[in-house]
Design an enzyme around this catalytic site. Structure first.
Site, PDB file in Angstrom:
ATOM      1  N   SER A  96     -18.820  -4.676   5.643  1.00 13.16           N
ATOM      2  CA  SER A  96     -18.498  -4.353   6.603  1.00 13.16           C
ATOM      3  C   SER A  96     -17.488  -3.902   7.400  1.00 13.16           C
ATOM      4  CB  SER A  96     -19.434  -4.284   7.929  1.00 13.16           C
ATOM      5  OG  SER A  96     -19.752  -3.509   9.192  1.00 13.16           O
ATOM      6  N   ASN A  97     -16.373  -2.955   7.391  1.00 13.08           N
ATOM      7  CA  ASN A  97     -15.091  -2.561   8.681  1.00 13.08           C
ATOM      8  C   ASN A  97     -15.150  -1.535   9.456  1.00 13.08           C
ATOM      9  OD1 ASN A  97     -12.574  -2.164   8.645  1.00 13.08           O
ATOM     10  ND2 ASN A  97     -11.729  -1.891   6.413  1.00 13.08           N
ATOM     11  N   SER A 125      -7.089   3.481   0.940  1.00  8.82           N
ATOM     12  CA  SER A 125      -6.699   2.538   2.283  1.00  8.82           C
ATOM     13  C   SER A 125      -6.991   1.643   1.917  1.00  8.82           C
ATOM     14  CB  SER A 125      -7.947   2.706   2.729  1.00  8.82           C
ATOM     15  OG  SER A 125      -9.311   2.451   1.480  1.00  8.82           O
ATOM     16  N   HIS A 142     -26.575 -20.249   5.974  1.00  9.00           N
ATOM     17  CA  HIS A 142     -26.527 -21.526   5.438  1.00  9.00           C
ATOM     18  C   HIS A 142     -27.302 -22.265   4.452  1.00  9.00           C
ATOM     19  CE1 HIS A 142     -24.333 -25.113   6.722  1.00  9.00           C
ATOM     20  NE2 HIS A 142     -24.230 -24.805   8.392  1.00  9.00           N
ATOM     21  N   ARG A 197       0.507  -1.025  -0.132  1.00  9.41           N
ATOM     22  CA  ARG A 197       0.017  -0.373  -0.038  1.00  9.41           C
ATOM     23  C   ARG A 197       0.886   1.169   0.012  1.00  9.41           C
ATOM     24  NH1 ARG A 197      -2.077   2.774   4.342  1.00  9.41           N
ATOM     25  NH2 ARG A 197      -4.056   4.455   4.085  1.00  9.41           N
ATOM     26  N   ASP A 226     -21.826 -23.686   2.483  1.00  9.56           N
ATOM     27  CA  ASP A 226     -21.771 -24.355   3.271  1.00  9.56           C
ATOM     28  C   ASP A 226     -20.258 -24.252   4.138  1.00  9.56           C
ATOM     29  OD1 ASP A 226     -23.579 -26.221   3.480  1.00  9.56           O
ATOM     30  OD2 ASP A 226     -22.324 -27.305   1.232  1.00  9.56           O
TER      31      ASP A 226
END
Length: 574
Positions: free
Chosen positions: A495-496, A404, A547, A392, A551
């Site tokens: 989602s960070n 980023s 699920h 980076r 799997d």
């Protein structure tokens, strides 16, 4: 020959359309390709073009009214032509009479007036002085006023909350003026009146909700009687607002007086200044009076840039300095030494504030409730980020925009999803859809909740392009400027919470996608490399899987691929 114009089907799920605005009026010349009207569907508001030349002879649907697909909305033909034959041809015909039933039908038709007369006579005898039978219905299309309705600003919106009225009853408004800011389940957006005239009526007050297509305002010629418009449509009429025009001035006068008393120490009230909702919010946070700001947008409208670049005049500096200096004086007073500390008894007061649930929070609640019907399972893996950090740093020496760690994760997920299509699938109820395209939703936190804009075809985009798109989405999400199509169609979600220093967490699936990746912060910890304990940088990610679609082994294999890509970032380039 006159031809009817029908409500078109503009989306695969559309069953009816709302005539948002007519661009032509009766008597106007129309050419093929001209925009006749704006039609609001269940997806968006779209332009409807004419497919024939001629004169608009008839308009059958008022602005704001909803009609089913294929319903007649207008007639186009030659100037002066009788269009009624075209309308009659579209009217539903009675079922054909069979055998010898035509004569009885005629007898019934002839007998009907006699029976009506017989029934009407006794009523006249009983109450000669009573009010005559029902008044003829007023043709509201001839009233010089336009009804403004609550628009459907998102596909899940059922009602909107009036966040702020920018005008009051009696004000003159222009067709491009923003009448009000409306809070939906997605964002706060402006409602434009599309009409020049006087604001004759306001329905819901600030903070109140109105259903989609409900009447929220009426704009027209000053002094117009709007009672027939309210009586003709009960959708938006509110119980106590039967005569709003008369009551509104008193209410506004009271509000104005209160505002003057409250802000006596500041400048003139700036609520009437033309400004975007974001500009108002920034000005409020910074304590800037919009009367002092010069707008750069069309018509002098104030936008975000104007507020951010505004510099207060020198007059306010001494007062501000005096205000700042005043509280500091007591703090500099010397404390008396050797005096015993006396602790006074503190009596607290229990207080709370109930805030109404916003439209966005309602939508989040509804989606989360749906998510809990999904059988979730979670897989977590630790990734060595040393090589990613070094890569980076090198990339940002050449990249046109700053890349980023989230951009690296997004690109790595896009590449891994192409290798593991089961993770890029969607549960459709009766089938499982294997998506061949990769559209990644990125969760963005805003004050009211969470928005998920979508980076489309992420596997084919460069890191610089992904970085630029994500930054733009984040800025417009916080400014509540994201459009509905930009938040639809994700096949996978990220989602960070790494920027908050979170060590590890799990996320809830965003249906219909089958998986969501929770990304934590990069932690500096001792790690074992080549038999020696050395400092290292690790990051934990957790994959939440549906699920029914994915799997455990499939989810684990995806994370192994993701780990290898981030630990050797050069693989993202091949």
């Amino acid at each position: 020959m006159a031809e009817v114009v029908k409500m078109p089907k503009m989306s695969d799920t559309m069953t009816e359309g709302v005539l948002a605005k007519w661009h032509k009026k009766v008597g106007d010349k129309v050419k093929s390709g001209d925009v006749l009207a704006e039609i609001e569907t269940d997806k968006a508001t779209m332009d409807f073009e004419s497919y024939q030349d001629g004169t608009l002879l008839y308009i059958g649907v008022e602005e704001g009214k909803a009609v089913p697909i294929d319903a007649v909305i207008g007639v186009i033909g030659k100037e002066g032509e009788d269009y009624k034959a075209a309308l009659d041809a579209e009217a539903p015909q009675p079922p054909p009479a069979g055998g010898g039933e035509s004569e009885p039908a005629e007898e019934k038709k002839e007998a009907a007036p006699t029976e009506e007369k017989k029934e009407a006579a006794p009523v006249a005898d009983k109450a000669p002085a009573a009010t005559p039978a029902p008044q003829p219905k007023v043709d509201t299309s001839k009233i010089p006023a336009t009804v403004i309705r609550m628009p459907a600003l998102s596909d899940t919106m059922t009602e909107g909350v009036i966040n702020k009225w920018n005008f009051k009853v009696g004000d003159k408004v222009k067709s491009d003026d923003s009448l009000a800011d409306v809070e939906t389940d997605k964002a706060t957006m402006e409602v434009v009146g599309y009409e020049t005239g006087t604001l004759l009526y306001i329905g819901p007050k600030e903070g109140e909700a109105a259903p989609v297509n409900g009447i929220i305002a009426i704009v027209g010629k000053e002094g117009t009687d709007i009672t027939p418009l309210l009586a003709d449509d009960g959708v938006g009429t509110r119980g106590g607002d039967a005569a709003p025009a008369a009551e509104a001035p008193k209410e506004e006068a009271t509000t104005s007086t209160t505002a003057t008393d409250t802000t006596a120490s500041t400048n003139i009230d700036d609520s009437r200044v033309k400004a975007s909702p974001l500009a108002r919010k920034i000005a409020k946070d910074k304590g800037i009076n919009l009367n002092d700001v010069k707008g750069s947008a069309e018509g002098g409208r104030i936008i975000k840039k104007d507020v951010e670049e505004y510099t207060p005049s020198a007059k306010a500096a001494p007062a501000a300095a005096a205000t700042t200096a005043a509280p500091s004086a007591p703090a500099s007073a010397p404390a008396k030494a050797d005096k015993p500390v006396v602790l006074t008894e503190y009596v607290g007061e229990e207080k709370y504030t109930d805030k109404p649930v916003s439209q966005m929070r309602k939508a989040i609640t509804r989606r989360l409730s749906e998510s809990f019907l999904i059988p979730h399972f979670y897989v977590t893996i630790t990734i060595d980020m040393d090589q990613a950090i070094a890569a980076r740093t090198k990339m940002n020496d050449f990249a046109p925009v700053k890349i980023s760690f989230n951009d690296l994760v997004l690109k790595a997920c896009a590449v891994a999803l192409k290798q593991h299509p089961a993770v890029n699938s969607s549960w459709m109820g009766e089938s499982i859809r294997a998506n061949e395209h990769v559209n990644i939703g990125v969760a963005v936190a805003v004050d009211e909740g969470l928005l998920v804009p979508v980076v489309r075809f992420a596997d084919g985009k460069s890191l610089s392009r992904i970085s630029a798109e994500v930054k733009d989405f984040a800025q417009r999400a916080k400014a509540k400027k994201l459009q509905l199509p930009e938040m639809e169609g994700s096949t996978f979600t990220i989602s960070n919470l790494g920027m908050f220093g979170v060590d590890e967490f799990t996320a809830i699936i965003n249906p219909p996608g089958a998986c969501i990746l929770a990304v934590s912060g990069i932690q500096q910890v001792p790690v074992v490399k080549n038999g020696a304990v050395v400092p290292g940088n690790i990051m934990k990610v957790s994959l939440t899987c549906d699920h029914r679609v994915v799997d455990g082994a499939t989810g684990a294999a995806f994370l192994q691929t993701l780990k290898s890509l981030l630990e050797e970032p050069v693989r993202l380039l091949v």
